[in-house]
Structure formats: structure tokens, C-alpha cells
Scaffold this motif. Structure first.
Motif, PDB file in Angstrom:
ATOM      1  N   GLU A 202       0.831  -1.207   0.000  1.00  0.00           N
ATOM      2  CA  GLU A 202       0.000   0.000   0.000  1.00  0.00           C
ATOM      3  C   GLU A 202       0.864   1.255   0.000  1.00  0.00           C
ATOM      4  OE1 GLU A 202      -2.916   2.470   3.093  1.00  0.00           O
ATOM      5  OE2 GLU A 202      -2.489   0.352   3.462  1.00  0.00           O
ATOM      6  N   ALA A 203       1.853   1.290   0.883  1.00  0.00           N
ATOM      7  CA  ALA A 203       2.705   2.478   0.998  1.00  0.00           C
ATOM      8  C   ALA A 203       3.546   2.681  -0.258  1.00  0.00           C
ATOM      9  CB  ALA A 203       3.605   2.334   2.225  1.00  0.00           C
ATOM     10  N   LEU A 204       4.073   1.585  -0.823  1.00  0.00           N
ATOM     11  CA  LEU A 204       4.904   1.695  -2.019  1.00  0.00           C
ATOM     12  C   LEU A 204       4.106   2.202  -3.212  1.00  0.00           C
ATOM     13  CD1 LEU A 204       6.946  -1.609  -1.616  1.00  0.00           C
ATOM     14  CD2 LEU A 204       7.956   0.677  -1.811  1.00  0.00           C
ATOM     15  N   LEU A 205       2.878   1.693  -3.391  1.00  0.00           N
ATOM     16  CA  LEU A 205       2.062   2.128  -4.528  1.00  0.00           C
ATOM     17  C   LEU A 205       1.641   3.578  -4.362  1.00  0.00           C
ATOM     18  CD1 LEU A 205       0.583   1.652  -7.150  1.00  0.00           C
ATOM     19  CD2 LEU A 205      -1.304   0.617  -5.850  1.00  0.00           C
ATOM     20  N   ARG A 206       1.260   3.963  -3.167  1.00  0.00           N
ATOM     21  CA  ARG A 206       0.878   5.361  -2.938  1.00  0.00           C
ATOM     22  C   ARG A 206       2.064   6.287  -3.211  1.00  0.00           C
ATOM     23  NH1 ARG A 206      -0.491   4.998   2.059  1.00  0.00           N
ATOM     24  NH2 ARG A 206      -2.660   4.482   1.636  1.00  0.00           N
ATOM     25  N   HIS A 207       3.240   5.885  -2.733  1.00  0.00           N
ATOM     26  CA  HIS A 207       4.445   6.704  -2.918  1.00  0.00           C
ATOM     27  C   HIS A 207       4.837   6.782  -4.394  1.00  0.00           C
ATOM     28  CE1 HIS A 207       8.414   8.371  -1.944  1.00  0.00           C
ATOM     29  NE2 HIS A 207       8.926   7.476  -2.760  1.00  0.00           N
ATOM     30  N   ARG A 208       4.840   5.618  -5.066  1.00  0.00           N
ATOM     31  CA  ARG A 208       5.296   5.573  -6.460  1.00  0.00           C
ATOM     32  C   ARG A 208       4.336   6.317  -7.388  1.00  0.00           C
ATOM     33  NH1 ARG A 208       6.040   6.124 -10.770  1.00  0.00           N
ATOM     34  NH2 ARG A 208       7.192   4.914 -12.337  1.00  0.00           N
ATOM     35  N   SER A 209       3.033   6.319  -7.074  1.00  0.00           N
ATOM     36  CA  SER A 209       2.060   6.991  -7.932  1.00  0.00           C
ATOM     37  C   SER A 209       1.850   8.447  -7.547  1.00  0.00           C
ATOM     38  CB  SER A 209       0.714   6.266  -7.869  1.00  0.00           C
ATOM     39  OG  SER A 209       0.109   6.433  -6.596  1.00  0.00           O
ATOM     40  N   GLY A 210       2.565   8.901  -6.526  1.00  0.00           N
ATOM     41  CA  GLY A 210       2.386  10.271  -6.075  1.00  0.00           C
ATOM     42  C   GLY A 210       1.005  10.518  -5.504  1.00  0.00           C
ATOM     43  N   GLY A 211       0.376   9.471  -5.020  1.00  0.00           N
ATOM     44  CA  GLY A 211      -0.949   9.611  -4.434  1.00  0.00           C
ATOM     45  C   GLY A 211      -2.085   9.588  -5.435  1.00  0.00           C
ATOM     46  N   VAL A 212      -1.785   9.499  -6.729  1.00  0.00           N
ATOM     47  CA  VAL A 212      -2.846   9.455  -7.738  1.00  0.00           C
ATOM     48  C   VAL A 212      -3.667   8.174  -7.590  1.00  0.00           C
ATOM     49  CG1 VAL A 212      -3.336   9.389 -10.214  1.00  0.00           C
ATOM     50  CG2 VAL A 212      -1.548  10.908  -9.333  1.00  0.00           C
ATOM     51  N   VAL A 213      -2.967   7.061  -7.347  1.00  0.00           N
ATOM     52  CA  VAL A 213      -3.651   5.803  -7.079  1.00  0.00           C
ATOM     53  C   VAL A 213      -4.023   5.762  -5.602  1.00  0.00           C
ATOM     54  CG1 VAL A 213      -3.439   3.291  -7.032  1.00  0.00           C
ATOM     55  CG2 VAL A 213      -2.411   4.594  -8.908  1.00  0.00           C
ATOM     56  N   ALA A 214      -5.283   5.517  -5.321  1.00  0.00           N
ATOM     57  CA  ALA A 214      -5.738   5.393  -3.937  1.00  0.00           C
ATOM     58  C   ALA A 214      -5.483   3.960  -3.483  1.00  0.00           C
ATOM     59  CB  ALA A 214      -7.223   5.736  -3.833  1.00  0.00           C
ATOM     60  N   ALA A 215      -4.434   3.774  -2.689  1.00  0.00           N
ATOM     61  CA  ALA A 215      -4.017   2.440  -2.266  1.00  0.00           C
ATOM     62  C   ALA A 215      -4.505   2.148  -0.853  1.00  0.00           C
ATOM     63  CB  ALA A 215      -2.499   2.319  -2.332  1.00  0.00           C
ATOM     64  N   PHE A 216      -4.959   0.909  -0.644  1.00  0.00           N
ATOM     65  CA  PHE A 216      -5.452   0.477   0.648  1.00  0.00           C
ATOM     66  C   PHE A 216      -4.930  -0.928   0.933  1.00  0.00           C
ATOM     67  CE2 PHE A 216      -8.507   3.231  -1.442  1.00  0.00           C
ATOM     68  CZ  PHE A 216      -8.807   4.179  -0.469  1.00  0.00           C
ATOM     69  N   SER A 217      -5.018  -1.339   2.197  1.00  0.00           N
ATOM     70  CA  SER A 217      -4.635  -2.694   2.553  1.00  0.00           C
ATOM     71  C   SER A 217      -5.478  -3.168   3.722  1.00  0.00           C
ATOM     72  CB  SER A 217      -3.146  -2.771   2.919  1.00  0.00           C
ATOM     73  OG  SER A 217      -2.878  -2.059   4.119  1.00  0.00           O
ATOM     74  N   ALA A 218      -5.584  -4.499   3.845  1.00  0.00           N
ATOM     75  CA  ALA A 218      -6.357  -5.084   4.935  1.00  0.00           C
ATOM     76  C   ALA A 218      -5.923  -6.526   5.106  1.00  0.00           C
ATOM     77  CB  ALA A 218      -7.857  -5.003   4.634  1.00  0.00           C
ATOM     78  N   GLY A 219      -6.425  -7.146   6.195  1.00  0.00           N
ATOM     79  CA  GLY A 219      -6.086  -8.530   6.469  1.00  0.00           C
ATOM     80  C   GLY A 219      -7.281  -9.304   6.984  1.00  0.00           C
TER      81      GLY A 219
END
Length: 246
Positions: free
Chosen positions: A125-142
Motif C-alpha cells: 500500500e505504501a509503495l504504490l501510494r508513494h510511487r504513484s504520487g498519491g494518484v492511485v488510492a491504495a489500501f490494505s487489509a487482512g
């Protein structure tokens, strides 16, 4: 390389079954019985062609953490790119491919799932948000959330990403929400992944739990590296799909 010698990628991929297997594995990690059903061929034939792809190091394997008797096959997209570049250059210097261009992220929502939501999915989640500059809304759960692992925080800090404010979340928190991509990272949670509105394609990345690795912190760094590589290719898929409305 002689003019009559086929480039490595062409030798590995130049069979209809192997080409189909590459295409299926490009979408996500699969077990051999799943690949058999997808390509509609006998398991013995599929296993043979998977062996050829493994010999070429285009495909690798990883034993399932949910059931040690199962094996997941994974396509090495980076090596595919390298061999494709070499194949183009062997035909004509002007056809040698350069490194993949940076993908322009599209606005969409991506959900990463694992069992504890304490390391792999949080890091993704953190890597995708960082790499996309926040354009992609990334989430995670378990499926069984537990506190964020300190080594996951440290591994992300080494990449300039602050994970200290992250919180574990149960996958029920996202029930009924729309996502462009739902990606399971854990072999166990793949078996209990719920359906989401719009039926986003189910994608699985079979990544072992670094918390279960006796290596400790280096295991978290290895997982971070693998996730970062996969996310680079995911961004190309997202860009090709275009924006997905929430």
C-alpha cells in the motif's frame, strides 16, 4: 550470437502453449492445476512446458505458505523484458528495446490483502501510494489483523517512506467498496478473499510472510524489493486500464 541462432526469448516462448502460459502468468501467480484449466491442456503437457520456461528462467516457483504441497508459478517480468530487448537487438540494432518507460498512473483504487495486514500488504500500500504520487488510492487489509511489524516500518523507512502512522484493518472494513484491482499477497487469504462490486480481476502475488523468516530484517528488505518491482509493472497495467471510478 550466430545469425541462425534463435534468441533466448524466442526459443523459450515460441510454442503456442508456452506463449499462453506466459500470458496467464503475466496476470498473476498460479498453481499448475489452475494453468491446466486456463489453457485447456493435459497437466503433463503443461508441466513439461512450464519446465522449459523454468529452464529459460522466465518462470520461477514458490511453495505455498498455506499448503506446502502446492506450488505457485511466477513470471519474471524483468527477465522477460531483458530477453525481449536482446531479441530485438539481434534482429536489428534499431529494434533493441530500452528500459520500460515510467507509467503515468491513472486514478483508481487498489486493495492489497494478506492475513495479518502487518507487513506485506502495508508495505505494498505504501509503495504504490508513494510511487504513484498519491494518484492511485491504495489500501490494505487482512483477514486476521495484528499490529504493524517494526521491521516493516524499518524497511520502508530505508526507502524514504514513513509507515509509523499505518494501522491494521480487517478486510470487512472494505466490504461493498469498489476497486479497480484487488491483489492478494498471502496464499491463505487468497482462499477467503471476498467478492467486491464490479468484479475486479482477482490477482495473486504469492509472497512469503517475512515475519516467519528466521533471517529477520533482511527478509523484509527482500519483500520490499519484490513488491517495488511488481508495483512498477502494475502501474503499467493501471495506466493501460485508465481511470476507474470509485
Amino acid at each position: 550470437m550466430g545469425q541462425t541462432e534463435l534468441p533466448a526469448f524466442v526459443r523459450a516462448a515460441a510454442h503456442p502453449v508456452r506463449w499462453r502460459l506466459l500470458g496467464e502468468l503475466a496476470r498473476g501467480d498460479r498453481q499448475v492445476h489452475e494453468l491446466t484449466a486456463l489453457v485447456g491442456r493435459k497437466q503433463s503437457l503443461v508441466s513439461y512446458h512450464l519446465g522449459r520456461l523454468r529452464q529459460a528462467r522466465l518462470v520461477g516457483t514458490r511453495r505455498s505458505s498455506a499448503d506446502g504441497r502446492d506450488v505457485y508459478y511466477r513470471l519474471d517480468l524483468t527477465r522477460c523484458g531483458q530477453l525481449l530487448a536482446a531479441a530485438g537487438g539481434a534482429l536489428h540494432p534499431g529494434l533493441r528495446l530500452g528500459p520500460p518507460a515510467a507509467a503515468a498512473p491513472a486514478a483508481t483504487r487498489v486493495l492489497f490483502l494478506c492475513t495479518g495486514n502487518s507487513s506485506r500488504s502495508q508495505m505494498a500500500e505504501a509503495l504504490l501510494r508513494h510511487r504513484s504520487g498519491g494518484v492511485v488510492a491504495a489500501f490494505s487489509a487482512g483477514s486476521r489483523p495484528k499490529p504493524i511489524h517494526p521491521d516493516a516500518v524499518a524497511a520502508m523507512a530505508a526507502r524514504g517512506i514513513d509507515l509509523r502512522g499505518a494501522r491494521p484493518k480487517h478486510l470487512d472494513e472494505f466490504a461493498g467498496q469498489h476497486f479497480g484491482h484487488v491483489i492478494t499477497l498471502c496464499d491463505r487469504v487468497r482462499e477467503v478473499c471476498p467478492e467486491f462490486p464490479g468484479a475486479p480481476a482477482a490477482v495473486h502475488w504469492s509472497i512469503p510472510d517475512p515475519a516467519a523468516d528466521p533471517a529477520g530484517r533482511p527478509a523484509f528488505d527482500r519483500v520490499a524489493t519484490e513488491l517495488a518491482e511488481r508495483i512498477e509493472f502494475l502501474l503499467h497495467v493501471i495506466a493501460a486500464d485508465g481511470p476507474v471510478a470509485p
